[in-house]
Design a protein around this motif. Structure first.
Motif, PDB file in Angstrom:
ATOM      1  N   ARG A  65       0.843  -1.211   0.000  1.00 35.44           N
ATOM      2  CA  ARG A  65       0.000   0.000   0.000  1.00 35.44           C
ATOM      3  C   ARG A  65       0.870   1.250   0.000  1.00 35.44           C
ATOM      4  N   LYS A  66       1.858   1.261   0.893  1.00 33.45           N
ATOM      5  CA  LYS A  66       2.742   2.429   1.013  1.00 33.45           C
ATOM      6  C   LYS A  66       3.511   2.675  -0.283  1.00 33.45           C
ATOM      7  N   ALA A  67       4.007   1.619  -0.905  1.00 32.57           N
ATOM      8  CA  ALA A  67       4.747   1.770  -2.162  1.00 32.57           C
ATOM      9  C   ALA A  67       3.824   2.260  -3.276  1.00 32.57           C
ATOM     10  N   PHE A  68       2.630   1.671  -3.386  1.00 28.36           N
ATOM     11  CA  PHE A  68       1.703   2.068  -4.444  1.00 28.36           C
ATOM     12  C   PHE A  68       1.213   3.508  -4.277  1.00 28.36           C
ATOM     13  N   ASN A 135      11.227   3.579  -3.457  1.00 26.90           N
ATOM     14  CA  ASN A 135       9.983   2.811  -3.437  1.00 26.90           C
ATOM     15  C   ASN A 135       9.978   1.721  -4.502  1.00 26.90           C
ATOM     16  N   ALA A 136      10.650   1.955  -5.622  1.00 21.76           N
ATOM     17  CA  ALA A 136      10.753   0.918  -6.659  1.00 21.76           C
ATOM     18  C   ALA A 136      11.537  -0.273  -6.129  1.00 21.76           C
ATOM     19  N   GLN A 137      12.597   0.001  -5.365  1.00 19.16           N
ATOM     20  CA  GLN A 137      13.392  -1.086  -4.794  1.00 19.16           C
ATOM     21  C   GLN A 137      12.596  -1.862  -3.750  1.00 19.16           C
ATOM     22  N   ILE A 138      11.790  -1.157  -2.961  1.00 22.04           N
ATOM     23  CA  ILE A 138      10.930  -1.831  -1.973  1.00 22.04           C
ATOM     24  C   ILE A 138       9.934  -2.736  -2.688  1.00 22.04           C
TER      25      ILE A 138
END
Length: 146
Positions: A65-68, A135-138
């Protein structure tokens, strides 16, 4: 003011409040807090999809959720990619216990040259998005389990 005017004014006010309530509900239609599950399929070297994996544990879904939420969406862009995506993710949203879940598909490319991600969604309010390095790496770590 007459009683008739007061009644008309009150009816208009109630109607306006009803409309505002409906508008607010529809604007939250794609609220990530309603995300309940993510199914992922990794694209194999031959272009086929691997076996679907289901992500349901709350901690991982919360991280997704946080990444999106950090994706920068451009709904008016008509994207074209030069290669097949790395991941196909299906996000399941549960808005009402009495209704079936809503599903949205995301094609995700991880761009190794700059550690970003490109996302294409079948949700017309999103369509094309990018995700910056951290965030892409996460997202990649969760989805590809690196």
């Amino acid at each position: 003011m007459s009683k008739k005017t007061n009644v008309s004014l009150i009816m208009c006010l109630i109607f306006a409040m009803f409309l505002v309530g409906c508008i607010n509900k529809s604007s939250n239609e794609f609220d990530l807090s309603q995300l309940s599950r993510v199914d992922i399929e990794v694209v194999q070297e031959d272009g086929s999809y691997g076996e679907a994996e289901m992500i349901t544990d709350e901690e991982t879904v919360d991280a997704l959720r946080k990444a999106f939420k950090q994706i920068k969406w451009e709904p008016n862009v008509e994207p074209k990619m030069g290669r097949k995506e790395d991941i196909k993710a299906t996000l399941f949203f549960k808005y009402d216990e009495n209704m079936p879940e809503r599903l949205f598909e995301y094609q995700i490319w991880f761009i190794q040259s700059n550690d970003t991600a490109t996302i294409i969604s079948n949700n017309e309010k999103e369509r094309y998005g990018t995700l910056e390095k951290d965030n892409a790496q996460i997202l990649e770590k969760i989805l590809l389990k690196n």
